[in-house]
Design a protein around this motif. Structure first.
Motif, mmCIF file in Angstrom:
data_model
loop_
_atom_site.group_PDB
_atom_site.id
_atom_site.type_symbol
_atom_site.label_atom_id
_atom_site.label_comp_id
_atom_site.label_asym_id
_atom_site.label_seq_id
_atom_site.Cartn_x
_atom_site.Cartn_y
_atom_site.Cartn_z
ATOM 1 N N ILE A 34 0.374 -0.039 -2.692
ATOM 2 C CA ILE A 34 0.988 1.242 -2.505
ATOM 3 C C ILE A 34 2.349 0.965 -3.135
ATOM 4 O O ILE A 34 3.069 0.096 -2.605
ATOM 5 C CB ILE A 34 1.416 1.841 -1.253
ATOM 6 N N ILE A 35 2.848 1.717 -4.173
ATOM 7 C CA ILE A 35 4.210 1.788 -4.899
ATOM 8 C C ILE A 35 4.718 2.835 -4.449
ATOM 9 O O ILE A 35 4.558 4.097 -4.652
ATOM 10 C CB ILE A 35 4.054 1.480 -6.481
ATOM 11 N N ASN A 36 6.169 2.538 -3.602
ATOM 12 C CA ASN A 36 6.863 3.552 -3.271
ATOM 13 C C ASN A 36 8.094 3.525 -4.116
ATOM 14 O O ASN A 36 8.999 3.041 -4.156
ATOM 15 C CB ASN A 36 7.173 3.506 -1.830
ATOM 16 N N CYS A 37 8.245 4.895 -4.947
ATOM 17 C CA CYS A 37 9.319 5.098 -5.540
ATOM 18 C C CYS A 37 10.089 6.356 -4.987
ATOM 19 O O CYS A 37 11.106 7.101 -5.731
ATOM 20 C CB CYS A 37 9.178 5.223 -7.107
ATOM 21 N N ALA A 38 9.478 7.115 -4.005
ATOM 22 C CA ALA A 38 10.019 8.394 -3.263
ATOM 23 C C ALA A 38 11.347 7.841 -2.979
ATOM 24 O O ALA A 38 11.526 6.858 -2.100
ATOM 25 C CB ALA A 38 9.073 8.842 -2.480
ATOM 26 N N ALA A 39 12.509 8.856 -3.212
ATOM 27 C CA ALA A 39 13.785 8.994 -2.420
ATOM 28 C C ALA A 39 14.495 9.987 -2.767
ATOM 29 O O ALA A 39 14.413 10.677 -3.790
ATOM 30 C CB ALA A 39 14.458 7.517 -2.775
ATOM 31 N N ASN A 67 -2.133 -0.294 8.814
ATOM 32 C CA ASN A 67 -3.475 -0.088 9.379
ATOM 33 C C ASN A 67 -4.532 -0.276 8.325
ATOM 34 O O ASN A 67 -5.658 -0.031 8.686
ATOM 35 C CB ASN A 67 -3.456 1.624 9.976
ATOM 36 N N ASN A 68 -4.239 -0.238 7.094
ATOM 37 C CA ASN A 68 -5.262 -0.340 6.067
ATOM 38 C C ASN A 68 -5.069 -1.694 5.195
ATOM 39 O O ASN A 68 -6.014 -1.666 4.064
ATOM 40 C CB ASN A 68 -5.229 0.720 5.331
ATOM 41 N N SER A 69 -4.447 -2.541 5.523
ATOM 42 C CA SER A 69 -4.423 -3.955 4.845
ATOM 43 C C SER A 69 -4.021 -3.597 3.372
ATOM 44 O O SER A 69 -4.640 -4.113 2.534
ATOM 45 C CB SER A 69 -5.741 -4.808 4.950
ATOM 46 N N LYS A 70 -2.879 -2.831 3.113
ATOM 47 C CA LYS A 70 -2.300 -2.624 1.936
ATOM 48 C C LYS A 70 -0.979 -3.458 1.645
ATOM 49 O O LYS A 70 -0.285 -3.552 2.397
ATOM 50 C CB LYS A 70 -2.208 -1.050 1.603
ATOM 51 N N THR A 71 -0.805 -3.592 0.434
ATOM 52 C CA THR A 71 0.385 -4.043 -0.129
ATOM 53 C C THR A 71 1.334 -2.976 -0.381
ATOM 54 O O THR A 71 1.029 -2.019 -1.057
ATOM 55 C CB THR A 71 0.246 -5.229 -1.380
ATOM 56 N N LEU A 72 2.479 -3.107 0.175
ATOM 57 C CA LEU A 72 3.728 -2.044 -0.257
ATOM 58 C C LEU A 72 4.600 -2.637 -1.130
ATOM 59 O O LEU A 72 5.292 -3.855 -1.021
ATOM 60 C CB LEU A 72 4.284 -1.588 1.086
ATOM 61 N N TYR A 73 4.752 -1.993 -2.499
ATOM 62 C CA TYR A 73 5.794 -2.258 -3.223
ATOM 63 C C TYR A 73 6.918 -1.138 -3.153
ATOM 64 O O TYR A 73 6.627 -0.087 -3.261
ATOM 65 C CB TYR A 73 5.558 -2.365 -4.837
ATOM 66 N N HIS A 74 8.081 -1.824 -2.520
ATOM 67 C CA HIS A 74 9.080 -0.679 -2.502
ATOM 68 C C HIS A 74 10.324 -0.909 -3.328
ATOM 69 O O HIS A 74 10.812 -1.789 -3.459
ATOM 70 C CB HIS A 74 9.526 -0.766 -0.891
ATOM 71 N N MET A 75 10.678 0.303 -3.952
ATOM 72 C CA MET A 75 11.627 0.469 -4.689
ATOM 73 C C MET A 75 13.033 0.703 -4.010
ATOM 74 O O MET A 75 12.987 1.688 -3.250
ATOM 75 C CB MET A 75 11.640 1.363 -5.980
ATOM 76 N N GLU A 127 11.492 -5.565 9.551
ATOM 77 C CA GLU A 127 11.203 -5.978 10.767
ATOM 78 C C GLU A 127 9.753 -5.519 10.780
ATOM 79 O O GLU A 127 8.940 -6.132 11.905
ATOM 80 C CB GLU A 127 11.613 -4.575 11.507
ATOM 81 N N ASN A 128 8.989 -5.295 9.949
ATOM 82 C CA ASN A 128 7.499 -5.291 9.785
ATOM 83 C C ASN A 128 7.024 -6.345 8.835
ATOM 84 O O ASN A 128 6.207 -6.039 7.901
ATOM 85 C CB ASN A 128 6.966 -4.007 9.315
ATOM 86 N N ALA A 129 7.649 -7.408 9.035
ATOM 87 C CA ALA A 129 7.278 -8.603 7.858
ATOM 88 C C ALA A 129 5.848 -9.230 7.896
ATOM 89 O O ALA A 129 5.477 -9.477 6.912
ATOM 90 C CB ALA A 129 8.304 -9.745 8.340
ATOM 91 N N TYR A 130 4.985 -8.614 8.931
ATOM 92 C CA TYR A 130 3.614 -8.821 9.105
ATOM 93 C C TYR A 130 2.805 -8.007 7.981
ATOM 94 O O TYR A 130 1.817 -8.466 7.842
ATOM 95 C CB TYR A 130 2.968 -9.076 10.460
ATOM 96 N N ILE A 131 3.525 -7.092 7.471
ATOM 97 C CA ILE A 131 2.670 -6.659 6.318
ATOM 98 C C ILE A 131 2.946 -7.070 5.055
ATOM 99 O O ILE A 131 3.974 -7.730 5.054
ATOM 100 C CB ILE A 131 3.141 -4.693 6.289
ATOM 101 N N SER A 132 2.134 -6.626 4.031
ATOM 102 C CA SER A 132 2.115 -7.494 2.635
ATOM 103 C C SER A 132 3.022 -6.603 1.953
ATOM 104 O O SER A 132 2.885 -5.331 1.778
ATOM 105 C CB SER A 132 0.983 -7.643 1.930
ATOM 106 N N ALA A 133 4.457 -6.965 1.791
ATOM 107 C CA ALA A 133 5.522 -6.097 1.128
ATOM 108 C C ALA A 133 6.356 -7.071 0.172
ATOM 109 O O ALA A 133 6.442 -7.926 0.433
ATOM 110 C CB ALA A 133 6.279 -5.481 2.088
ATOM 111 N N ALA A 134 6.771 -6.096 -0.932
ATOM 112 C CA ALA A 134 7.765 -6.830 -1.931
ATOM 113 C C ALA A 134 8.709 -5.450 -2.243
ATOM 114 O O ALA A 134 8.581 -4.477 -2.105
ATOM 115 C CB ALA A 134 7.025 -7.100 -3.215
ATOM 116 N N LYS A 135 10.135 -5.953 -2.098
ATOM 117 C CA LYS A 135 10.903 -5.088 -2.419
ATOM 118 C C LYS A 135 11.666 -5.260 -3.555
ATOM 119 O O LYS A 135 12.132 -6.393 -3.837
ATOM 120 C CB LYS A 135 12.062 -5.027 -1.136
ATOM 121 N N TYR A 136 12.001 -4.077 -4.444
ATOM 122 C CA TYR A 136 12.788 -4.392 -5.655
ATOM 123 C C TYR A 136 14.237 -3.518 -5.520
ATOM 124 O O TYR A 136 14.009 -2.304 -5.195
ATOM 125 C CB TYR A 136 11.763 -3.921 -6.894
#
Length: 142
Positions: A34-39, A67-75, A127-136
């Motif tokens: 999931i790529i989040n560019c919403a803001a 809940n669905n074992s997805k990777t989050l890419y957050h802008m 705080e939710n480091a147990y999810i797979s996430a990357a922040k840009y």
């Protein structure tokens, strides 16, 4: 590429990301990322609206990814580093203080509604480091 990237309209401020049941199931079953560019990116207004989009929306995405074992890419934004330092803080040394992902509050100025909301969103991700996430952290360029 057109078979690998799917754009589906939703609303991250709503439960289930504002998706129809069929779209929700499709994303749940057919995606890995999931790529989040919403803001909300203006710098003036009521914090409640910024929180709804920039913070609560990120929480909904975190929940979906968790809940669905997805990777989050957050802008995000370099603005959370602050555009000025709180000179009244005796423990802030501009020359030696290092801004890092794991200690990203260094008494920087967060009095702008946009900056505060993006900071709060990044805090949720940490705080939710147990999810797979990357922040840009993006910045405006001329």
């Amino acid at each position: 590429l057109k078979d690998r990237i799917i754009i589906i309209n939703g609303d991250i401020t709503l439960e289930n990301l504002g998706l129809s049941e069929s779209d929700y199931i499709q994303i749940k079953n057919d995606t890995t990322t999931i790529i989040n560019c919403a803001a909300k990116v203006s710098h003036f207004g009521r914090y409640e609206l910024y929180k709804k989009i920039n913070v609560d929306g990120v929480q909904h995405l975190i929940n979906f990814c968790k809940n669905n074992s997805k990777t989050l890419y957050h802008m995000s934004t370099t603005s959370i580093a602050g555009n000025s330092f709180n000179e009244s803080s005796s423990d802030l040394n501009i020359e030696t203080n290092i801004f890092q992902e794991n200690n990203f509050f260094i008494n920087q100025n967060l009095d702008n509604v946009y900056t505060k909301s993006k900071f709060d969103a990044e805090k949720l991700i940490l705080e939710n480091a147990y999810i797979s996430a990357a922040k840009y952290s993006l910045t405006g360029t001329c």
